[in-house]
Design a protein around this motif. Structure first.
Motif, PDB file in Angstrom:
ATOM      1  N   ILE A   1       4.673 -16.204 -25.649  1.00 51.28           N
ATOM      2  CA  ILE A   1       4.497 -15.332 -24.640  1.00 51.28           C
ATOM      3  C   ILE A   1       4.539 -16.080 -23.356  1.00 51.28           C
ATOM      4  CG2 ILE A   1       2.971 -13.486 -23.525  1.00 51.28           C
ATOM      5  CD1 ILE A   1       2.093 -12.909 -26.382  1.00 51.28           C
ATOM      6  N   LEU A   2       3.876 -17.069 -23.161  1.00 54.38           N
ATOM      7  CA  LEU A   2       3.893 -17.760 -21.668  1.00 54.38           C
ATOM      8  C   LEU A   2       5.100 -18.403 -21.559  1.00 54.38           C
ATOM      9  CD1 LEU A   2       2.173 -18.930 -19.516  1.00 54.38           C
ATOM     10  CD2 LEU A   2       1.589 -20.975 -20.886  1.00 54.38           C
ATOM     11  N   TRP A   3       5.795 -18.954 -22.439  1.00 51.29           N
ATOM     12  CA  TRP A   3       7.147 -19.616 -22.361  1.00 51.29           C
ATOM     13  C   TRP A   3       8.075 -18.674 -21.884  1.00 51.29           C
ATOM     14  CZ3 TRP A   3       8.438 -24.146 -20.329  1.00 51.29           C
ATOM     15  CH2 TRP A   3       7.583 -25.253 -20.447  1.00 51.29           C
ATOM     16  N   GLY A   4       8.175 -17.453 -22.752  1.00 49.94           N
ATOM     17  CA  GLY A   4       8.934 -16.559 -22.520  1.00 49.94           C
ATOM     18  C   GLY A   4       8.851 -16.024 -20.992  1.00 49.94           C
ATOM     19  N   ARG A   5       7.869 -15.726 -20.431  1.00 49.31           N
ATOM     20  CA  ARG A   5       7.418 -15.579 -19.003  1.00 49.31           C
ATOM     21  C   ARG A   5       8.086 -16.312 -17.941  1.00 49.31           C
ATOM     22  NH1 ARG A   5       1.823 -12.947 -18.458  1.00 49.31           N
ATOM     23  NH2 ARG A   5       2.775 -11.358 -19.393  1.00 49.31           N
ATOM     24  N   ILE A   6       7.637 -17.471 -18.321  1.00 52.26           N
ATOM     25  CA  ILE A   6       8.192 -18.752 -17.497  1.00 52.26           C
ATOM     26  C   ILE A   6       9.695 -18.642 -17.501  1.00 52.26           C
ATOM     27  CG2 ILE A   6       8.555 -21.279 -17.314  1.00 52.26           C
ATOM     28  CD1 ILE A   6       5.759 -21.422 -18.739  1.00 52.26           C
TER      29      ILE A   6
ATOM     30  N   SER B   1      -0.924 -14.377 -11.962  1.00 55.66           N
ATOM     31  CA  SER B   1      -1.238 -12.793 -11.952  1.00 55.66           C
ATOM     32  C   SER B   1      -2.553 -13.023 -13.078  1.00 55.66           C
ATOM     33  CB  SER B   1      -0.095 -12.187 -12.583  1.00 55.66           C
ATOM     34  OG  SER B   1       0.195 -12.623 -14.059  1.00 55.66           O
ATOM     35  N   PRO B   2      -3.053 -11.970 -12.938  1.00 57.77           N
ATOM     36  CA  PRO B   2      -4.189 -11.506 -14.009  1.00 57.77           C
ATOM     37  C   PRO B   2      -3.767 -11.872 -15.360  1.00 57.77           C
ATOM     38  CG  PRO B   2      -4.529  -9.846 -12.334  1.00 57.77           C
ATOM     39  CD  PRO B   2      -3.057 -10.659 -12.063  1.00 57.77           C
ATOM     40  N   ASP B   3      -2.833 -11.427 -15.715  1.00 59.06           N
ATOM     41  CA  ASP B   3      -2.368 -11.336 -17.290  1.00 59.06           C
ATOM     42  C   ASP B   3      -2.091 -13.137 -17.467  1.00 59.06           C
ATOM     43  OD1 ASP B   3      -2.257  -8.771 -17.377  1.00 59.06           O
ATOM     44  OD2 ASP B   3      -0.322  -8.396 -17.189  1.00 59.06           O
ATOM     45  N   GLU B   4      -1.545 -13.638 -16.535  1.00 61.88           N
ATOM     46  CA  GLU B   4      -1.126 -15.213 -16.702  1.00 61.88           C
ATOM     47  C   GLU B   4      -2.530 -15.797 -16.762  1.00 61.88           C
ATOM     48  OE1 GLU B   4       3.259 -15.556 -14.752  1.00 61.88           O
ATOM     49  OE2 GLU B   4       1.483 -15.632 -13.568  1.00 61.88           O
ATOM     50  N   LEU B   5      -3.442 -15.462 -15.982  1.00 66.08           N
ATOM     51  CA  LEU B   5      -4.683 -16.148 -16.159  1.00 66.08           C
ATOM     52  C   LEU B   5      -5.268 -16.136 -17.577  1.00 66.08           C
ATOM     53  CD1 LEU B   5      -6.115 -15.624 -12.401  1.00 66.08           C
ATOM     54  CD2 LEU B   5      -5.621 -17.777 -13.558  1.00 66.08           C
ATOM     55  N   GLU B   6      -5.191 -14.766 -17.968  1.00 64.70           N
ATOM     56  CA  GLU B   6      -5.922 -14.290 -19.414  1.00 64.70           C
ATOM     57  C   GLU B   6      -5.062 -14.961 -20.312  1.00 64.70           C
ATOM     58  OE1 GLU B   6      -6.354 -10.427 -22.065  1.00 64.70           O
ATOM     59  OE2 GLU B   6      -5.717 -10.075 -19.972  1.00 64.70           O
ATOM     60  N   LEU B   7      -3.771 -15.319 -20.364  1.00 66.00           N
ATOM     61  CA  LEU B   7      -3.198 -15.766 -21.319  1.00 66.00           C
ATOM     62  C   LEU B   7      -3.591 -17.478 -21.382  1.00 66.00           C
ATOM     63  CD1 LEU B   7      -1.007 -15.511 -23.290  1.00 66.00           C
ATOM     64  CD2 LEU B   7       0.812 -15.912 -21.638  1.00 66.00           C
ATOM     65  N   LEU B   8      -3.621 -17.854 -20.259  1.00 63.81           N
ATOM     66  CA  LEU B   8      -3.848 -19.212 -20.061  1.00 63.81           C
ATOM     67  C   LEU B   8      -5.379 -19.490 -20.653  1.00 63.81           C
ATOM     68  CD1 LEU B   8      -2.264 -20.412 -16.884  1.00 63.81           C
ATOM     69  CD2 LEU B   8      -1.990 -21.454 -19.060  1.00 63.81           C
TER      70      LEU B   8
ATOM     71  N   ALA C   1      17.986 -15.369 -24.868  1.00 65.29           N
ATOM     72  CA  ALA C   1      18.804 -16.455 -24.958  1.00 65.29           C
ATOM     73  C   ALA C   1      18.035 -17.599 -25.272  1.00 65.29           C
ATOM     74  CB  ALA C   1      19.385 -16.677 -23.324  1.00 65.29           C
ATOM     75  N   ALA C   2      16.909 -17.777 -24.959  1.00 68.13           N
ATOM     76  CA  ALA C   2      15.805 -18.758 -25.093  1.00 68.13           C
ATOM     77  C   ALA C   2      15.443 -19.027 -26.638  1.00 68.13           C
ATOM     78  CB  ALA C   2      14.666 -18.909 -24.192  1.00 68.13           C
ATOM     79  N   SER C   3      15.495 -17.874 -27.365  1.00 72.13           N
ATOM     80  CA  SER C   3      14.949 -17.940 -28.743  1.00 72.13           C
ATOM     81  C   SER C   3      16.029 -17.945 -29.757  1.00 72.13           C
ATOM     82  CB  SER C   3      14.117 -16.488 -28.750  1.00 72.13           C
ATOM     83  OG  SER C   3      15.080 -15.470 -28.702  1.00 72.13           O
ATOM     84  N   SER C   4      17.212 -18.096 -29.436  1.00 71.23           N
ATOM     85  CA  SER C   4      18.299 -18.351 -30.346  1.00 71.23           C
ATOM     86  C   SER C   4      17.806 -19.791 -31.212  1.00 71.23           C
ATOM     87  CB  SER C   4      19.661 -18.584 -29.736  1.00 71.23           C
ATOM     88  OG  SER C   4      19.724 -19.633 -28.962  1.00 71.23           O
TER      89      SER C   4
ATOM     90  N   GLY D   1       4.744 -30.629 -23.737  1.00 68.09           N
ATOM     91  CA  GLY D   1       5.695 -30.244 -24.698  1.00 68.09           C
ATOM     92  C   GLY D   1       6.131 -28.797 -24.500  1.00 68.09           C
ATOM     93  N   ILE D   2       7.638 -28.887 -24.341  1.00 73.38           N
ATOM     94  CA  ILE D   2       8.070 -27.400 -24.366  1.00 73.38           C
ATOM     95  C   ILE D   2       8.421 -26.983 -25.926  1.00 73.38           C
ATOM     96  CG2 ILE D   2      10.270 -26.336 -23.544  1.00 73.38           C
ATOM     97  CD1 ILE D   2      10.829 -28.585 -21.628  1.00 73.38           C
ATOM     98  N   PRO D   3       8.065 -25.750 -26.173  1.00 76.17           N
ATOM     99  CA  PRO D   3       8.372 -25.437 -27.531  1.00 76.17           C
ATOM    100  C   PRO D   3       9.868 -25.609 -27.957  1.00 76.17           C
ATOM    101  CG  PRO D   3       6.821 -23.879 -26.276  1.00 76.17           C
ATOM    102  CD  PRO D   3       7.324 -24.982 -25.303  1.00 76.17           C
ATOM    103  N   HIS D   4      10.093 -26.073 -29.341  1.00 73.65           N
ATOM    104  CA  HIS D   4      11.593 -26.510 -29.337  1.00 73.65           C
ATOM    105  C   HIS D   4      12.616 -25.357 -29.339  1.00 73.65           C
ATOM    106  CE1 HIS D   4      10.363 -25.483 -33.631  1.00 73.65           C
ATOM    107  NE2 HIS D   4      11.588 -25.080 -33.735  1.00 73.65           N
ATOM    108  N   HIS D   5      12.055 -24.023 -29.692  1.00 73.73           N
ATOM    109  CA  HIS D   5      12.831 -23.063 -29.514  1.00 73.73           C
ATOM    110  C   HIS D   5      13.459 -22.702 -28.071  1.00 73.73           C
ATOM    111  CE1 HIS D   5      11.625 -22.179 -33.695  1.00 73.73           C
ATOM    112  NE2 HIS D   5      12.957 -21.585 -33.534  1.00 73.73           N
ATOM    113  N   PHE D   6      12.462 -22.971 -26.928  1.00 75.02           N
ATOM    114  CA  PHE D   6      13.034 -22.969 -25.670  1.00 75.02           C
ATOM    115  C   PHE D   6      13.344 -23.898 -24.952  1.00 75.02           C
ATOM    116  CE2 PHE D   6       9.368 -19.778 -26.615  1.00 75.02           C
ATOM    117  CZ  PHE D   6       9.763 -18.673 -25.779  1.00 75.02           C
ATOM    118  N   ARG D   7      13.631 -25.295 -25.630  1.00 74.92           N
ATOM    119  CA  ARG D   7      14.285 -26.376 -24.943  1.00 74.92           C
ATOM    120  C   ARG D   7      15.601 -26.182 -24.485  1.00 74.92           C
ATOM    121  NH1 ARG D   7      11.070 -30.206 -28.898  1.00 74.92           N
ATOM    122  NH2 ARG D   7       9.503 -31.108 -27.605  1.00 74.92           N
ATOM    123  N   ALA D   8      16.347 -25.533 -25.336  1.00 74.43           N
ATOM    124  CA  ALA D   8      17.756 -25.096 -24.713  1.00 74.43           C
ATOM    125  C   ALA D   8      17.969 -24.824 -23.376  1.00 74.43           C
ATOM    126  CB  ALA D   8      18.621 -24.566 -25.838  1.00 74.43           C
ATOM    127  N   ILE D   9      17.326 -23.668 -23.212  1.00 73.13           N
ATOM    128  CA  ILE D   9      17.400 -22.814 -21.875  1.00 73.13           C
ATOM    129  C   ILE D   9      16.407 -23.514 -20.956  1.00 73.13           C
ATOM    130  CG2 ILE D   9      15.517 -21.131 -22.304  1.00 73.13           C
ATOM    131  CD1 ILE D   9      18.556 -20.521 -20.365  1.00 73.13           C
TER     132      ILE D   9
END
Length: 465
Positions: free
Chosen positions: A93-98, A36-43, A5-8, A120-128
């Motif tokens: 990946i991060l914003w999809g998880r958020i 989580s460890p995954d999120e820490l690694e991503l950041l 829904a966020a990536s339309s 800044g919110i990536p523009h493909h995620f702004r709607a959702i």
């Protein structure tokens, strides 16, 4: 809520798709406990990629003035592109998880989320994300939307007239029969029907227009309703515009406190705050700054409210203080129209950074709101008293006019009475004279009768003789 829904596809106001992800926020110890460890690694990846980009950017700047061969520059450019690609991927990946773990992020990682939004919110995620921030994903009013469009609104002519003036250069809204103009009309009309007190206000169309660049009209309508209800916008757009007066009052205090020299200059030139700042609050900089920059501000507004408008406004004035102080009123007007709007085109982050260097005390702002309310209540009481006195004065004037008319009437009566009295006196005098003459005549008659009586006997005797 799914990531799909966020990536339309959406219409992005950004000049590039990655200006919002060029820097990753530092994670505080408190925030790291909730990740989580995954999120820490991503950041950590985001921060590392950001450091590489910064180093590469500095390297490119240092080489631009040198006589090194072009091959080095090409390698550097290729490296930047590769780094940017990885950074974009990690950010997605991060914003999809958020988005998919929204409630948890709001509950446990709120500070980190705030920092990410400021970047800044990536523009493909702004709607959702805007819908989530505004709590507008499941509103009952959405079910009324199609029915509202079938109804007629008293504001329709006004809305139609102003539609063409809303983002006239934007491709989505160009042309009288464009899809953008039609859906903008629909949303503005629907809102004018659900909130008849506000109806339609021109500045609000720019906010709705921005929403429509990101999402379908039903969702844009729901977000706009929420903005009006929960973000102080409804008070800004009421016919009285009382909230705008409060914002100007608070902004003038900040200006006087933090930029006293500029404030004195503005006053000396009669350059009132409302002349330049009213549109900032009414359109959230959407009519003042280029769309990519204003959209970054809107990201933050969706999370933090009007505070960001105060911050950005002060940051703009601080940045331009030296130039403005040297200009007269006409010069300042031109500077606001032609120079300031394009100062942060290439780097919105620079403006955001300056905005958060501005001193802003929410408690002080609340106190100023109470002061303003007290002043306005006193003014209202004075207006009521003035109105009462005016009413009383009008009634007194009417009373005086009535009395004056009565006095004229009595004066006329008195004059008429005087004439009548004079005539009566003359008649009485004539009557008295006539009475005296009558008495004299009666006396004369009696005397003559007496004389006759006296004469008659003597006459008889003489005849007898």
């Amino acid at each position: 809520l799914s990531l799909t829904a966020a990536s339309s596809p959406v219409l992005s106001p950004d000049s590039s798709s990655h200006d919002a992800v060029l820097s990753a926020p530092a994670v505080s110890p408190a925030d790291s406990e909730n990740l989580s460890p995954d999120e820490l690694e991503l950041l950590a990846k985001l921060e590392e990629q950001n450091r590489l980009l910064e180093a590469d950017s500095k390297s490119m700047r240092s080489m631009s003035g040198s006589r090194r061969n072009s091959g080095s520059s090409l390698v550097s450019s290729s490296s930047a592109s590769s780094n940017l690609s990885h950074l974009e991927e990690d950010t997605w990946i991060l914003w999809g998880r958020i988005v998919n773990e929204w409630e948890e992020w709001r509950r446990k990682k709120d500070k980190l989320l705030k920092e990410l939004i400021r970047k800044g919110i990536p523009h493909h995620f702004r709607a959702i994300v805007w819908q989530l921030l505004g709590n507008a994903t499941d509103m009952p009013v959405k079910n009324q939307y199609s029915e509202l469009l079938k109804m007629s609104s008293p504001c329709e002519k006004l809305i139609r007239r102003d539609i063409a003036r809303t983002y006239p250069e934007h491709e989505f809204f160009k042309g009288q029969d464009s899809l953008g103009q039609e859906v903008l009309f629909n949303v503005m009309k629907a809102y004018s029907l659900v909130d008849r007190e506000v109806g339609y206000c021109q500045g609000s169309a720019f906010i709705v227009g921005l929403l429509l660049m990101q999402m379908p009209e039903e969702e844009a309508f729901c977000v706009f309703v929420r903005l009006m209800q929960e973000y102080r916008l409804r008070e800004l757009f009421k016919p009285s515009m009382a909230e705008l007066g409060l914002c100007i009052y608070q902004f003038e205090y900040l200006l006087q406190e933090q930029l006293p020299e500029l404030n004195v200059h503005f006053r000396s030139q009669s350059f009132h705050t409302s002349m330049y700042a009213s549109s900032w609050f009414l359109t959230l900089f959407l009519t003042f700054l280029p769309l990519p920059v204003a959209t970054r501000i809107f990201d933050i507004f969706m999370y933090e409210g009007l505070e960001i408008i105060f911050r950005v406004g002060l940051a703009i004035l601080q940045y331009n203080q030296t130039d403005l102080i040297q200009l007269d009123m006409e010069g300042m007007s031109q500077h606001f129209q032609k120079v300031i709007p394009h100062q942060f085109d290439s780097c919105p982050d620079k403006l955001i950074l300056r905005a958060y260097q501005v001193k802003y005390n929410p408690k002080r702002m609340k106190k100023l709101e109470k002061e303003y309310t007290t002043i306005k209540n006193k003014e209202m009481e004075e207006q009521i008293e003035i109105k009462r006195l005016r009413t009383e004065n009008r009634l007194l004037k009417q009373r005086i006019e009535t009395l004056e008319k009565g006095q004229v009437t009595r004066a006329q009566e008195a004059e008429e009475n005087y004439v009548i009295k004079r005539e009566l006196a003359v008649v009485r005098q004539q009557c008295s004279t006539a009475s005296e003459n009558l008495e004299k005549a009666q006396d004369t008659i009696r005397e003559l009768q007496q004389q006759r009586v006296n004469i008659l006997p003597n006459g008889c005797d003489h005849q007898n003789v």
